[in-house]
Design an enzyme around this catalytic site. Structure first.
Site, PDB file in Angstrom:
ATOM      1  N   ILE A   1       0.847  -1.101  -0.021  1.00  0.00           N
ATOM      2  CA  ILE A   1       0.044  -0.061   0.059  1.00  0.00           C
ATOM      3  C   ILE A   1       1.011   1.201  -0.031  1.00  0.00           C
ATOM      4  O   ILE A   1       0.667   2.252  -0.811  1.00  0.00           O
ATOM      5  CB  ILE A   1      -0.959  -0.071   1.362  1.00  0.00           C
ATOM      6  CG1 ILE A   1      -1.857  -1.282   1.283  1.00  0.00           C
ATOM      7  CG2 ILE A   1      -1.879   1.192   0.998  1.00  0.00           C
ATOM      8  CD1 ILE A   1      -2.614  -1.354   2.616  1.00  0.00           C
TER       9      ILE A   1
ATOM     10  N   ASP B   1      12.050   2.468   5.117  1.00  0.00           N
ATOM     11  CA  ASP B   1      11.770   1.080   5.001  1.00  0.00           C
ATOM     12  C   ASP B   1      12.779   0.182   5.419  1.00  0.00           C
ATOM     13  O   ASP B   1      14.031   0.455   5.411  1.00  0.00           O
ATOM     14  CB  ASP B   1      11.427   0.906   3.407  1.00  0.00           C
ATOM     15  CG  ASP B   1      10.570  -0.344   3.298  1.00  0.00           C
ATOM     16  OD1 ASP B   1       9.301  -0.180   3.126  1.00  0.00           O
ATOM     17  OD2 ASP B   1      10.683  -1.531   3.995  1.00  0.00           O
TER      18      ASP B   1
ATOM     19  N   SER C   1      12.275  -5.289   5.123  1.00  0.00           N
ATOM     20  CA  SER C   1      11.795  -6.919   5.809  1.00  0.00           C
ATOM     21  C   SER C   1      10.882  -7.580   4.764  1.00  0.00           C
ATOM     22  O   SER C   1      10.727  -8.762   4.859  1.00  0.00           O
ATOM     23  CB  SER C   1      11.341  -6.531   7.203  1.00  0.00           C
ATOM     24  OG  SER C   1      10.125  -5.896   7.129  1.00  0.00           O
TER      25      SER C   1
ATOM     26  N   LEU D   1      12.747   1.237  12.297  1.00  0.00           N
ATOM     27  CA  LEU D   1      12.046   1.946  13.129  1.00  0.00           C
ATOM     28  C   LEU D   1      12.170   1.481  14.592  1.00  0.00           C
ATOM     29  O   LEU D   1      11.589   2.163  15.586  1.00  0.00           O
ATOM     30  CB  LEU D   1      10.706   2.245  12.601  1.00  0.00           C
ATOM     31  CG  LEU D   1      10.231   2.929  11.552  1.00  0.00           C
ATOM     32  CD1 LEU D   1       8.576   3.105  11.309  1.00  0.00           C
ATOM     33  CD2 LEU D   1      10.587   4.444  11.967  1.00  0.00           C
TER      34      LEU D   1
ATOM     35  N   SER E   1      -7.393  -0.712  10.304  1.00  0.00           N
ATOM     36  CA  SER E   1      -8.119  -1.879   9.496  1.00  0.00           C
ATOM     37  C   SER E   1      -9.611  -2.098  10.019  1.00  0.00           C
ATOM     38  O   SER E   1      -9.818  -1.787  11.093  1.00  0.00           O
ATOM     39  CB  SER E   1      -7.248  -3.094   9.838  1.00  0.00           C
ATOM     40  OG  SER E   1      -7.865  -4.177   9.269  1.00  0.00           O
TER      41      SER E   1
ATOM     42  N   THR F   1     -10.562  -4.621  10.736  1.00  0.00           N
ATOM     43  CA  THR F   1     -10.350  -5.611  11.625  1.00  0.00           C
ATOM     44  C   THR F   1     -10.711  -5.183  13.132  1.00  0.00           C
ATOM     45  O   THR F   1     -11.096  -6.051  13.893  1.00  0.00           O
ATOM     46  CB  THR F   1      -8.838  -6.411  11.844  1.00  0.00           C
ATOM     47  OG1 THR F   1      -9.086  -7.647  12.463  1.00  0.00           O
ATOM     48  CG2 THR F   1      -7.896  -5.543  12.300  1.00  0.00           C
TER      49      THR F   1
ATOM     50  N   TYR G   1      -2.270  -9.355  16.012  1.00  0.00           N
ATOM     51  CA  TYR G   1      -2.069  -8.061  14.966  1.00  0.00           C
ATOM     52  C   TYR G   1      -3.241  -7.167  15.087  1.00  0.00           C
ATOM     53  O   TYR G   1      -3.207  -5.856  15.275  1.00  0.00           O
ATOM     54  CB  TYR G   1      -2.467  -8.904  13.704  1.00  0.00           C
ATOM     55  CG  TYR G   1      -2.734  -7.753  12.410  1.00  0.00           C
ATOM     56  CD1 TYR G   1      -1.928  -7.010  11.906  1.00  0.00           C
ATOM     57  CD2 TYR G   1      -3.976  -7.856  12.057  1.00  0.00           C
ATOM     58  CE1 TYR G   1      -2.033  -6.046  10.864  1.00  0.00           C
ATOM     59  CE2 TYR G   1      -4.390  -7.153  10.952  1.00  0.00           C
ATOM     60  CZ  TYR G   1      -3.638  -6.228  10.545  1.00  0.00           C
ATOM     61  OH  TYR G   1      -3.919  -5.273   9.456  1.00  0.00           O
TER      62      TYR G   1
ATOM     63  N   LYS H   1      -3.628  -2.826  16.068  1.00  0.00           N
ATOM     64  CA  LYS H   1      -4.269  -1.833  15.320  1.00  0.00           C
ATOM     65  C   LYS H   1      -5.267  -0.967  16.267  1.00  0.00           C
ATOM     66  O   LYS H   1      -5.290   0.218  16.421  1.00  0.00           O
ATOM     67  CB  LYS H   1      -5.227  -2.311  14.006  1.00  0.00           C
ATOM     68  CG  LYS H   1      -4.349  -2.953  12.984  1.00  0.00           C
ATOM     69  CD  LYS H   1      -3.334  -1.740  12.472  1.00  0.00           C
ATOM     70  CE  LYS H   1      -2.455  -2.409  11.425  1.00  0.00           C
ATOM     71  NZ  LYS H   1      -1.426  -1.363  10.931  1.00  0.00           N
TER      72      LYS H   1
ATOM     73  N   PHE I   1     -10.526  -1.691   4.149  1.00  0.00           N
ATOM     74  CA  PHE I   1     -11.046  -2.943   4.149  1.00  0.00           C
ATOM     75  C   PHE I   1      -9.909  -3.917   3.390  1.00  0.00           C
ATOM     76  O   PHE I   1      -8.999  -3.626   3.746  1.00  0.00           O
ATOM     77  CB  PHE I   1     -12.573  -2.704   3.270  1.00  0.00           C
ATOM     78  CG  PHE I   1     -13.428  -2.334   4.634  1.00  0.00           C
ATOM     79  CD1 PHE I   1     -13.112  -1.004   5.060  1.00  0.00           C
ATOM     80  CD2 PHE I   1     -14.383  -3.301   5.207  1.00  0.00           C
ATOM     81  CE1 PHE I   1     -13.904  -0.475   6.349  1.00  0.00           C
ATOM     82  CE2 PHE I   1     -15.136  -2.831   6.164  1.00  0.00           C
ATOM     83  CZ  PHE I   1     -14.963  -1.338   6.850  1.00  0.00           C
TER      84      PHE I   1
ATOM     85  N   LEU J   1      -6.260 -13.789   0.066  1.00  0.00           N
ATOM     86  CA  LEU J   1      -7.063 -14.447  -1.163  1.00  0.00           C
ATOM     87  C   LEU J   1      -6.311 -14.056  -2.338  1.00  0.00           C
ATOM     88  O   LEU J   1      -6.225 -15.055  -3.083  1.00  0.00           O
ATOM     89  CB  LEU J   1      -8.739 -14.217  -1.126  1.00  0.00           C
ATOM     90  CG  LEU J   1      -9.492 -14.825  -2.128  1.00  0.00           C
ATOM     91  CD1 LEU J   1      -9.353 -16.124  -1.936  1.00  0.00           C
ATOM     92  CD2 LEU J   1     -10.786 -14.234  -2.048  1.00  0.00           C
TER      93      LEU J   1
ATOM     94  N   ASP K   1     -11.749 -16.230  11.086  1.00  0.00           N
ATOM     95  CA  ASP K   1     -12.568 -15.354  10.107  1.00  0.00           C
ATOM     96  C   ASP K   1     -13.853 -14.769  10.375  1.00  0.00           C
ATOM     97  O   ASP K   1     -14.523 -15.643  10.988  1.00  0.00           O
ATOM     98  CB  ASP K   1     -12.669 -16.430   8.613  1.00  0.00           C
ATOM     99  CG  ASP K   1     -11.557 -16.435   7.740  1.00  0.00           C
ATOM    100  OD1 ASP K   1     -10.687 -15.199   7.925  1.00  0.00           O
ATOM    101  OD2 ASP K   1     -11.455 -17.264   6.974  1.00  0.00           O
TER     102      ASP K   1
HETATM  103  C1  UD1 Z   1      -7.108 -10.173   7.291  1.00  0.00           C
HETATM  104  C2  UD1 Z   1      -7.490  -9.260   8.199  1.00  0.00           C
HETATM  105  C3  UD1 Z   1      -7.224  -7.825   7.977  1.00  0.00           C
HETATM  106  C4  UD1 Z   1      -5.692  -7.787   7.377  1.00  0.00           C
HETATM  107  C5  UD1 Z   1      -5.582  -8.722   6.451  1.00  0.00           C
HETATM  108  C6  UD1 Z   1      -3.874  -8.378   5.874  1.00  0.00           C
HETATM  109  C7  UD1 Z   1      -9.108 -10.128  10.054  1.00  0.00           C
HETATM  110  C8  UD1 Z   1     -10.587  -9.834   9.982  1.00  0.00           C
HETATM  111  N1  UD1 Z   1      -8.699  -9.756   8.715  1.00  0.00           N
HETATM  112  O1  UD1 Z   1      -8.294  -9.867   6.223  1.00  0.00           O
HETATM  113  O2  UD1 Z   1      -7.128  -7.071   9.056  1.00  0.00           O
HETATM  114  O3  UD1 Z   1      -5.236  -6.389   7.131  1.00  0.00           O
HETATM  115  O4  UD1 Z   1      -5.976  -9.996   6.744  1.00  0.00           O
HETATM  116  O5  UD1 Z   1      -3.220  -9.548   5.949  1.00  0.00           O
HETATM  117  O6  UD1 Z   1      -8.325 -10.419  10.614  1.00  0.00           O
HETATM  118  N2  UD1 Z   1      -9.646 -17.018   1.696  1.00  0.00           N
HETATM  119  C9  UD1 Z   1      -9.837 -18.409   1.254  1.00  0.00           C
HETATM  120  N3  UD1 Z   1      -8.546 -19.109   0.686  1.00  0.00           N
HETATM  121  C10 UD1 Z   1      -7.481 -18.409   0.816  1.00  0.00           C
HETATM  122  C11 UD1 Z   1      -7.292 -17.198   1.655  1.00  0.00           C
HETATM  123  C12 UD1 Z   1      -8.459 -16.482   1.729  1.00  0.00           C
HETATM  124  O7  UD1 Z   1     -10.935 -18.744   1.044  1.00  0.00           O
HETATM  125  O8  UD1 Z   1      -6.493 -19.019   0.558  1.00  0.00           O
HETATM  126  C13 UD1 Z   1     -10.826 -16.175   2.145  1.00  0.00           C
HETATM  127  C14 UD1 Z   1     -10.937 -16.010   3.816  1.00  0.00           C
HETATM  128  O9  UD1 Z   1     -11.512 -17.017   4.509  1.00  0.00           O
HETATM  129  C15 UD1 Z   1     -11.563 -14.737   3.656  1.00  0.00           C
HETATM  130  C16 UD1 Z   1     -11.377 -13.982   2.382  1.00  0.00           C
HETATM  131  O10 UD1 Z   1     -10.910 -15.041   1.518  1.00  0.00           O
HETATM  132  O11 UD1 Z   1     -13.073 -15.007   3.931  1.00  0.00           O
HETATM  133  C17 UD1 Z   1     -10.243 -12.971   2.660  1.00  0.00           C
HETATM  134  O12 UD1 Z   1      -9.247 -13.407   3.366  1.00  0.00           O
HETATM  135  P1  UD1 Z   1      -7.599 -12.601   3.470  1.00  0.00           P
HETATM  136  O13 UD1 Z   1      -7.441 -12.189   2.040  1.00  0.00           O
HETATM  137  O14 UD1 Z   1      -6.771 -13.480   4.135  1.00  0.00           O
HETATM  138  O15 UD1 Z   1      -8.065 -11.319   4.169  1.00  0.00           O
HETATM  139  P2  UD1 Z   1      -8.990 -11.130   5.504  1.00  0.00           P
HETATM  140  O16 UD1 Z   1      -8.895 -12.238   6.383  1.00  0.00           O
HETATM  141  O17 UD1 Z   1     -10.306 -10.672   5.255  1.00  0.00           O
END
Ligand code: UD1
Length: 340
Positions: free
Chosen positions: A13, A32, A35, A60, A126, A128, A151, A155, A179, A201, A299
């Site tokens: 970001i 930076d 890492s 830092l 976040s 979160t 984590y 925040k 988000f 994801l 989750d």
């Molecule tokens: C999480 C954190 C967020 C953080 C972000 C960065 C929480 C609630 N959210 O976001 O604060 O900034 O990580 O690391 O803690 N998924 C799959 N398969 C995968 C990976 C993810 O199905 O291999 C699904 C997850 O279950 C979720 C969605 O995809 O429903 C998004 O997951 P992800 O990208 O890891 O983000 P968050 O968990 O929402």
């Protein structure tokens, strides 16, 4: 021309924000510790903006290094603080590392703000902090709930540390509650560079599509959502980066309603994991290998932003679609694997 310090400015970001700041006429100095980033990112930023940002490799967590940085740079008008550890699972395994990395660094920076009268500070927060929302879309007055990971806790505590500091010093701060950031710069000069096996994801999807991973695991299809998979608000990283520029303008222009403000930065749209998979297949015109597996611990089921406050007060709105975002992630993945 104001000089802005961007900590973690070579990260995902951070680098996109440096581009938007330079494109808006700001001078940028990045710190930076490399890492979770690479010096190559400076080239990418320079190629996009035709301007090389100032850069200092700095730890830092080392208070003396932070102090000497601020002795060298005495003309900083504002700080955008990205530098932090962000892997939820790792934070559960190693909480002290997370509290040290994410809290000590913030405290050292705020001490320097006070000492050097740098009064404009943007913090990467976040969604979160909301935990599992009671109602959707979620707005900024929703309660902050007990964090489910160290984590997430960093925040929440960081927001409190900043707010407490704002109430007794001249500091003005905006916490942007992101988000789920996705996508890459359209130029494919910069994008996300996850280390090792991606936890998030979209990088997992693009690495699967490119053949680096066998298949995507979809974590659960038995949630109380229309298709049973979790819902998130996926925002293009360039839209997110632009929110930092308008937030900095608000601070520098003394336009805030109070010394500490928070804004949700999302699209306002919720998309399920399965919808993301389908959208990815559509824009890339290929099948993605995936299977449904058990839920992932920790989750939340569904979270997406009420963006009214950011729209009306900051005059900012996300512009890019899910398709734009996924296509840019895909192009970026192909580029870094030398396929394009
Ligand atoms: C999480 C954190 C967020 C953080 C972000 C960065 C929480 C609630 N959210 O976001 O604060 O900034 O990580 O690391 O803690 N998924 C799959 N398969 C995968 C990976 C993810 O199905 O291999 C699904 C997850 O279950 C979720 C969605 O995809 O429903 C998004 O997951 P992800 O990208 O890891 O983000 P968050 O968990 O929402």
């Amino acid at each position: 021309m104001s000089k802005i310090l961007v900590t973690g400015g070579l990260g995902y970001i951070g680098s996109h924000t440096v581009v938007e700041l330079q494109n808006s006429g700001y001078e940028v100095v990045i710190i930076d510790n490399l890492s979770n980033s690479s010096l190559e990112v400076i080239k990418g930023i320079t190629n996009i903006t035709n301007k090389k940002p100032l850069f200092e490799k700095l730890e830092l967590r080392n208070k003396l290094e932070v102090e000497s940085f601020f002795k060298k740079y005495q003309d900083i008008s504002g700080i955008i603080h990205f530098a932090a550890s962000k892997a939820v699972g790792e934070s559960v395994e190693n909480p002290l590392l997370y509290y040290e990395n994410n809290l000590n660094t913030l405290i050292y920076l705020l001490q320097e703000c006070k000492k050097n009268e740098i009064n404009n500070f943007i913090f990467s927060s976040s969604c979160t902090v909301y935990g599992e929302p009671d109602s959707l879309p979620i707005n900024e007055s929703a309660p902050v709930k007990k964090a489910t990971s160290p984590y997430g806790n960093t925040k929440q505590i960081s927001e409190e540390i900043i707010q407490d500091t704002c109430s007794v010093t001249n500091l003005k701060s905006i916490a942007l509650r992101y988000f789920n950031p996705i996508g890459a710069h359209d130029s494919t000069e910069i994008g996300e560079l996850p280390l090792g096996v991606p936890q998030n994801l979209i990088p997992f999807i693009t690495q699967t599509a490119v053949g680096l991973r066998e298949e995507l695991s979809v974590f659960g299809d038995d949630y109380s959502t229309p298709d049973g998979s979790c819902i998130r608000d996926y925002i293009h990283v360039v839209d997110l980066a632009k929110a930092h520029v308008v937030a900095m303008q608000r601070l520098l222009g003394n336009e805030g309603d109070s010394n500490f403000e928070v804004f949700n930065i999302g699209t306002g749209r919720g998309s399920s994991v399965l919808e993301v998979v389908k959208a990815f297949e559509k824009v890339t015109e290929q099948k993605l290998n995936y299977k449904i597996v058990d839920r992932r611990a920790g989750d939340v089921i569904s979270v997406y932003a009420d963006t009214k406050k950011a729209n009306e007060v900051l005059g900012w709105k996300s512009e890019k679609s899910m398709e734009d975002s996924l296509l840019s992630s895909w192009r970026w993945e192909q580029k870094i694997r030398n396929l394009k």
